[in-house]
Design an enzyme around this catalytic site. Structure first.
Site, mmCIF file in Angstrom:
data_model
loop_
_atom_site.group_PDB
_atom_site.id
_atom_site.type_symbol
_atom_site.label_atom_id
_atom_site.label_comp_id
_atom_site.label_asym_id
_atom_site.label_seq_id
_atom_site.Cartn_x
_atom_site.Cartn_y
_atom_site.Cartn_z
ATOM 1 N N LYS A 76 0.799 -1.236 0.000
ATOM 2 C CA LYS A 76 0.000 0.000 0.000
ATOM 3 C C LYS A 76 0.832 1.287 0.000
ATOM 4 O O LYS A 76 0.471 2.276 0.618
ATOM 5 C CB LYS A 76 -0.982 0.026 1.189
ATOM 6 N N HIS A 92 7.257 -7.267 -2.092
ATOM 7 C CA HIS A 92 6.979 -6.529 -0.865
ATOM 8 C C HIS A 92 7.904 -7.013 0.263
ATOM 9 O O HIS A 92 7.697 -6.672 1.422
ATOM 10 C CB HIS A 92 5.534 -6.760 -0.400
ATOM 11 N N SER A 110 -4.528 2.641 4.529
ATOM 12 C CA SER A 110 -4.721 1.983 3.238
ATOM 13 C C SER A 110 -4.679 0.457 3.376
ATOM 14 O O SER A 110 -5.480 -0.269 2.773
ATOM 15 C CB SER A 110 -3.638 2.461 2.267
ATOM 16 N N ARG A 153 -8.547 3.205 -4.021
ATOM 17 C CA ARG A 153 -9.476 3.781 -3.051
ATOM 18 C C ARG A 153 -9.484 5.307 -3.076
ATOM 19 O O ARG A 153 -10.453 5.919 -3.505
ATOM 20 C CB ARG A 153 -9.154 3.246 -1.655
#
Ligand SMILES: *[C@@H]1O[C@H](CO)[C@@H](O)[C@H](O)[C@H]1NC(C)=O
Length: 297
Positions: free
Chosen positions: A50, A110, A140, A259
């Protein structure tokens, strides 16, 4: 992911590698992931979840394709760039996808720096790391976990707030992730970017990426890349917005994949007491590092 008669697909569970939480399917495939063979001409996009991963992927791809939008539409973004620790049947693993991809490859991870497959450090591959301030990242990640069935339920916001601060989320503590990669840039070719800088001046940051990739695109193409990689454009791009991902994996009716894409949304979530608690804890965890973040722009 196992199937459950009553609920359809069940939420994924997490396991652990060297004290870092990761999806169990990744943990179960750890041997293959650690043996991954990086190549000198790979470009690795690395982030804590995120933090602008998909955004950076699209920027890098647009630069690589010299601003050719059609070429960037060749497939959905999560299939263009193998996610090396991704292991979720029936799809091929990230390692398998990368192994069948022609070079030069653009890869995604990640993983915290200490868990990166060693061959990356032994290669001369380039790495782009993007960091985002911890408060926005937490917000997030919380909304992402509400909708993504590939991670456990986040619980309430209050519970999540504690778990995030304690590093009890997939990929481990945000604090160690950003500090580890910040240190790593002294021993490897790493372009270290900040989400907040990208929001503030996308053209300047895209230019940095272009130079790092050894590309020289003219002004018009650069401006086109800035436009095409805006949040508003990307949200409506079906190759990016995960609209093809089934609801059993991502339920976008709970929260969309794309988002808000802003800096400072934490202010709509953190209570005054949480903010104070967070700041005190943050000071301790980030003490002694030269790495600083902007929580608003
Ligand atoms: C993704 O983009 C398509 C095409 O613009 C749009 O119809 C769809 O609503 C978007 N989906 C989401 C989840 O934003």
């Amino acid at each position: 992911l196992a199937c459950d008669k009553d609920q359809g697909r069940k939420r994924a569970t997490l396991g652990e590698v060297e004290g870092i939480l990761l999806p169990s399917t990744t943990v179960n495939n750890w041997d293959q992931i650690q043996k991954f063979k990086a190549k000198d001409d790979d470009l690795l996009i690395c982030t804590y979840p995120k933090s602008g991963t998909t955004w950076t992927q699209e920027i890098v791809d647009m630069i690589e394709q010299n601003g050719d939008v059609e070429k960037c539409q060749r497939s959905v973004i999560h299939l263009r760039h193998p996610f090396i620790e991704w292991s979720l049947l029936p799809q091929p693993s990230g390692v398998d996808q990368a192994n069948t991809m022609p070079s030069p490859r653009i890869l995604k991870t990640h993983l915290p720096s200490q868990l990166l497959p060693p061959s990356f450090w032994e290669s001369t591959c380039k790495i782009i790391y993007v960091a985002r301030n911890a408060k926005d990242c937490m917000v997030s990640y919380y909304h992402f976990q509400r909708m993504s069935q590939t991670l456990p339920e986040p619980g309430t916001w209050e519970e999540y707030f504690e778990n995030f601060m304690n590093g009890k989320v997939s990929c481990g503590p945000w604090y160690d992730h950003v500090k580890g990669w910040w240190k790593a840039k002294d021993k490897h070719q790493i372009l270290f970017l900040f989400y907040e800088d990208m929001k503030e001046n996308p053209k300047r940051e895209i230019q940095k990426v272009m130079k790092f990739m050894g590309k020289n695109l003219d002004e018009m193409i650069l401006d086109k890349i800035v436009q095409e990689t805006s949040f508003e454009k990307m949200k409506e791009n079906p190759m990016i917005n995960r609209s093809t991902v089934p609801k059993t994996i991502m339920d976008q009716s709970i929260s969309p994949f794309m988002r808000k894409g802003i800096v400072g949304d934490w202010k709509n979530h953190f209570t005054v007491a949480q903010n104070e608690k967070f700041n005190n804890d943050y000071k301790k965890k980030m003490e002694g590092t030269s790495l600083t973040f902007r929580m608003e722009i």
